[in-house]
Each structure stands twice: as C-alpha cells, then as structure tokens.
Design a protein around this motif. Sequence first.
Motif: not given
Length: 118
Positions: A21-40
Amino acid sequence: MRIPILKLHKYLLISVQVELDDQTALQFQEDLLNKIHQEGSIGVVIDLTSVEMIDSYIAKVLGDVVEMSNLMGAKVVLTGIQPAVAITLIDMGIMLNEVPTALDLEQGLEKLQQELEG
C-alpha cells in the motif's frame, strides 16, 4: 508494516511478502535508502515474487527506489516480477532498461554479482 531488509556481506536482500500500500511503499523506500547509507551497501536484490499487482503510485515509488539506490551507489536487481506488475510498470512509462532482472532471488543474487564484477 515494514518490509524486512536483510544484509549479506555488502548486499541487501529484500523479499516483499505483503501487498504494497502507499504507506508501506514509502516506509520501504525510506528504510532501504537509510540501510544503504548505514551499511555502505553496493548491491540490492528486491524480490517481487509475492507481489501480484501494483497501482500507479506503487509503480512510481518502485521506479524511484531503483533510481535513488543507484544514485547512492547501490546496483539494484529486481526478481520475480509477475506479468501484471510488468504490465503496470510499462503502462506507467516506468522504463527500467538499465535494471537487471532475474526469475528468482537466487538468480538475482548471481546476476548482481556478475553486474558488480564487470
């Protein structure tokens, strides 16, 4: 609801097991980008096998996730795209020409390794 993001060496593995759903997709987007940044992380495999349909907004968010991940230096491979999802992406004009795809998560991981090795 949050979509789990697993770390494997310098890769992130995501298997979407819920209807987006819209909220899950936006949360996923934010979580993924943060994880890419944190983990390199240098690579991401997103498995869509369980996603049978998406709407236009989710299609746009998915396209944005791929582009944003690439901007952050993480190559994305999409796996398990169902026919209805492929049709929606094309109908929405979301061209993922540069995005490698594979039939399943295992092949996606192999494809990601090939892409990153040259």
